[in-house]
Write a protein that holds these residues in place. Structure first.
Motif, PDB file in Angstrom:
ATOM      1  N   CYS A 165       0.812  -1.220   0.000  1.00 21.27           N
ATOM      2  CA  CYS A 165       0.000   0.000   0.000  1.00 21.27           C
ATOM      3  C   CYS A 165       0.849   1.276   0.000  1.00 21.27           C
ATOM      4  CB  CYS A 165      -0.945   0.018   1.200  1.00 21.27           C
ATOM      5  SG  CYS A 165      -2.396  -1.039   1.001  1.00 21.27           S
ATOM      6  N   GLY A 166       2.112   1.160   0.380  1.00 23.81           N
ATOM      7  CA  GLY A 166       2.979   2.334   0.340  1.00 23.81           C
ATOM      8  C   GLY A 166       3.278   2.944   1.683  1.00 23.81           C
ATOM      9  N   LYS A 167       3.323   2.126   2.723  1.00 25.48           N
ATOM     10  CA  LYS A 167       3.600   2.643   4.069  1.00 25.48           C
ATOM     11  C   LYS A 167       4.959   3.332   4.133  1.00 25.48           C
ATOM     12  CE  LYS A 167       3.001  -1.415   5.893  1.00 25.48           C
ATOM     13  NZ  LYS A 167       2.465  -2.123   4.696  1.00 25.48           N
ATOM     14  N   SER A 168       5.965   2.727   3.516  1.00 23.46           N
ATOM     15  CA  SER A 168       7.310   3.305   3.570  1.00 23.46           C
ATOM     16  C   SER A 168       7.367   4.650   2.861  1.00 23.46           C
ATOM     17  CB  SER A 168       8.322   2.344   2.938  1.00 23.46           C
ATOM     18  OG  SER A 168       8.410   1.145   3.679  1.00 23.46           O
ATOM     19  N   THR A 169       6.668   4.758   1.736  1.00 15.62           N
ATOM     20  CA  THR A 169       6.637   6.026   1.004  1.00 15.62           C
ATOM     21  C   THR A 169       5.966   7.108   1.837  1.00 15.62           C
ATOM     22  OG1 THR A 169       6.545   4.858  -1.107  1.00 15.62           O
ATOM     23  CG2 THR A 169       5.861   7.165  -1.103  1.00 15.62           C
ATOM     24  N   VAL A 170       4.845   6.765   2.456  1.00 14.43           N
ATOM     25  CA  VAL A 170       4.132   7.725   3.292  1.00 14.43           C
ATOM     26  C   VAL A 170       4.991   8.128   4.494  1.00 14.43           C
ATOM     27  CG1 VAL A 170       2.144   8.035   4.822  1.00 14.43           C
ATOM     28  CG2 VAL A 170       1.841   6.999   2.559  1.00 14.43           C
ATOM     29  N   ALA A 171       5.645   7.164   5.113  1.00 13.98           N
ATOM     30  CA  ALA A 171       6.512   7.476   6.255  1.00 13.98           C
ATOM     31  C   ALA A 171       7.625   8.432   5.845  1.00 13.98           C
ATOM     32  CB  ALA A 171       7.101   6.192   6.831  1.00 13.98           C
ATOM     33  N   ALA A 172       8.185   8.219   4.651  1.00  9.82           N
ATOM     34  CA  ALA A 172       9.253   9.110   4.165  1.00  9.82           C
ATOM     35  C   ALA A 172       8.730  10.526   3.956  1.00  9.82           C
ATOM     36  CB  ALA A 172       9.830   8.560   2.863  1.00  9.82           C
ATOM     37  N   ASP A 191       2.728  13.458  -5.946  1.00  9.55           N
ATOM     38  CA  ASP A 191       2.347  14.809  -5.530  1.00  9.55           C
ATOM     39  C   ASP A 191       1.024  14.792  -4.777  1.00  9.55           C
ATOM     40  OD1 ASP A 191       4.585  16.048  -6.488  1.00  9.55           O
ATOM     41  OD2 ASP A 191       3.694  16.652  -8.397  1.00  9.55           O
ATOM     42  N   ALA A 192       0.081  13.990  -5.256  1.00  9.22           N
ATOM     43  CA  ALA A 192      -1.214  13.886  -4.577  1.00  9.22           C
ATOM     44  C   ALA A 192      -1.040  13.270  -3.198  1.00  9.22           C
ATOM     45  CB  ALA A 192      -2.179  13.050  -5.413  1.00  9.22           C
ATOM     46  N   LEU A 193      -0.155  12.295  -3.115  1.00  7.74           N
ATOM     47  CA  LEU A 193       0.117  11.657  -1.826  1.00  7.74           C
ATOM     48  C   LEU A 193       0.776  12.648  -0.872  1.00  7.74           C
ATOM     49  CD1 LEU A 193      -0.023   8.869  -0.412  1.00  7.74           C
ATOM     50  CD2 LEU A 193       2.325   8.481  -1.192  1.00  7.74           C
ATOM     51  N   ARG A 194       1.713  13.422  -1.379  1.00  6.62           N
ATOM     52  CA  ARG A 194       2.409  14.414  -0.552  1.00  6.62           C
ATOM     53  C   ARG A 194       1.410  15.456  -0.013  1.00  6.62           C
ATOM     54  NH1 ARG A 194       6.275  15.290  -3.674  1.00  6.62           N
ATOM     55  NH2 ARG A 194       8.014  14.349  -2.521  1.00  6.62           N
ATOM     56  N   GLN A 195       0.468  15.867  -0.809  1.00  8.46           N
ATOM     57  CA  GLN A 195      -0.525  16.842  -0.358  1.00  8.46           C
ATOM     58  C   GLN A 195      -1.358  16.280   0.787  1.00  8.46           C
ATOM     59  OE1 GLN A 195      -2.837  18.176  -3.713  1.00  8.46           O
ATOM     60  NE2 GLN A 195      -1.066  18.987  -4.802  1.00  8.46           N
ATOM     61  N   GLN A 196      -1.740  15.012   0.677  1.00  7.61           N
ATOM     62  CA  GLN A 196      -2.507  14.380   1.757  1.00  7.61           C
ATOM     63  C   GLN A 196      -1.687  14.322   3.043  1.00  7.61           C
ATOM     64  OE1 GLN A 196      -5.009  10.803   0.594  1.00  7.61           O
ATOM     65  NE2 GLN A 196      -3.708  10.977  -1.225  1.00  7.61           N
ATOM     66  N   VAL A 197      -0.422  13.955   2.904  1.00 10.69           N
ATOM     67  CA  VAL A 197       0.450  13.863   4.074  1.00 10.69           C
ATOM     68  C   VAL A 197       0.606  15.225   4.740  1.00 10.69           C
ATOM     69  CG1 VAL A 197       2.840  13.481   4.811  1.00 10.69           C
ATOM     70  CG2 VAL A 197       1.720  11.816   3.324  1.00 10.69           C
ATOM     71  N   ARG A 198       0.816  16.246   3.949  1.00 10.80           N
ATOM     72  CA  ARG A 198       1.013  17.580   4.523  1.00 10.80           C
ATOM     73  C   ARG A 198      -0.226  18.063   5.273  1.00 10.80           C
ATOM     74  NH1 ARG A 198       4.422  20.511  -0.431  1.00 10.80           N
ATOM     75  NH2 ARG A 198       6.441  19.537   0.081  1.00 10.80           N
ATOM     76  N   GLN A 199      -1.405  17.770   4.740  1.00  8.49           N
ATOM     77  CA  GLN A 199      -2.626  18.177   5.426  1.00  8.49           C
ATOM     78  C   GLN A 199      -2.785  17.420   6.736  1.00  8.49           C
ATOM     79  OE1 GLN A 199      -4.890  20.741   4.630  1.00  8.49           O
ATOM     80  NE2 GLN A 199      -5.324  20.219   6.767  1.00  8.49           N
ATOM     81  N   LEU A 200      -2.529  16.112   6.708  1.00  8.81           N
ATOM     82  CA  LEU A 200      -2.611  15.322   7.927  1.00  8.81           C
ATOM     83  C   LEU A 200      -1.564  15.790   8.944  1.00  8.81           C
ATOM     84  CD1 LEU A 200      -3.164  11.792   6.380  1.00  8.81           C
ATOM     85  CD2 LEU A 200      -4.721  12.943   7.962  1.00  8.81           C
ATOM     86  N   HIS A 201      -0.396  16.129   8.459  1.00  5.89           N
ATOM     87  CA  HIS A 201       0.666  16.625   9.342  1.00  5.89           C
ATOM     88  C   HIS A 201       0.196  17.869  10.097  1.00  5.89           C
ATOM     89  CE1 HIS A 201       4.522  17.886  10.856  1.00  5.89           C
ATOM     90  NE2 HIS A 201       4.491  18.984  10.130  1.00  5.89           N
TER      91      HIS A 201
END
Length: 211
Positions: free
Chosen positions: A13-20, A187-197
């Motif tokens: 699912c991409g846990k490592s990518t999200v963690a990074a 980029d879409a994933l990064r945007q989600q991470v930044r909002q959650l952050h």
């Protein structure tokens, strides 16, 4: 006690990518898989117990866990899987707690909260107790299979066997406090991470202010 978010998701699912991506935001990440690999390398603290339980055949020539052979065993023998988990999970949990404690007493820590990456977060109660909030990385099952085949070299049957051994996707989503979708672009994933952050920072700060 510093606020702790538990990150989980199915294989591929991409846990490592999200963690990074959370690391890019300045978040301290504690990864149970990294700890597990350290413990099962040559000289790792789990090796003696694994050797005593499963025999020399499951330790490779370098003195590390033979991951391929062990994977074959635990998917064929549920009792063996439980034995391995009984060795590893308490050790992993203790090491994660030690790292959390270190973060709590380290006055130089800049991280506003901790991200604990735990693939078996929902399957293992002792891990659930480590976190305040749960974040699930989700994607289509076909994407999981394709990514895992590409990354690991396993065939589709082996990947689906791993998926079947994990909690179902529906149950994982039901238990999540937040869900991050990883079917699109980086980029879409990064945007989600930044909002959650930003959200987690706000929650963490509110708890600190309320103490």
């Amino acid at each position: 006690m510093i606020y702790r978010v538990g990150l989980t998701g199915g294989i591929g699912c991409g846990k490592s990518t999200v963690a990074a991506l959370f690391k890019e935001c300045g978040v301290l990440v504690i990864d149970s898989d990294v700890i597990s690999h350290q413990m099962t390398q040559s000289g790792g603290i789990a090796i003696a117990a694994i050797r005593a339980t499963f025999g020399d055949d499951y330790i490779d020539a370098n003195g590390a866990l033979d991951r391929v052979l062990m994977r074959q065993l635990i998917f064929a023998d549920h009792a063996a899987k439980l034995k391995l988990e009984a060795i590893l999970h308490p050790l992993i949990r203790a090491q994660m707690l030690a790292q959390v404690d270190n973060a709590n007493i380290n006055s130089r820590l800049a991280s506003p909260y901790l991200l604990l990456v735990i693939p078996l977060l929902f399957e293992t109660l002792s891990y659930r107790e480590l976190v305040h909030r749960t974040l699930v990385v989700d994607c289509a099952e076909t994407t999981q299979v394709a990514r895992t085949i590409e990354r690991s070299g396993l065939d589709e049957q082996a990947v689906r066997a791993i998926m079947a051994s994990q909690i179902t996707r529906a149950e994982r989503l039901r238990l999540a406090d937040e869900i991050i979708q990883n079917d699109g672009t980086l980029d879409a994933l990064r945007q989600q991470v930044r909002q959650l952050h930003l959200n987690y920072k706000t929650i963490s700060q509110a708890l600190i202010d309320g103490i």
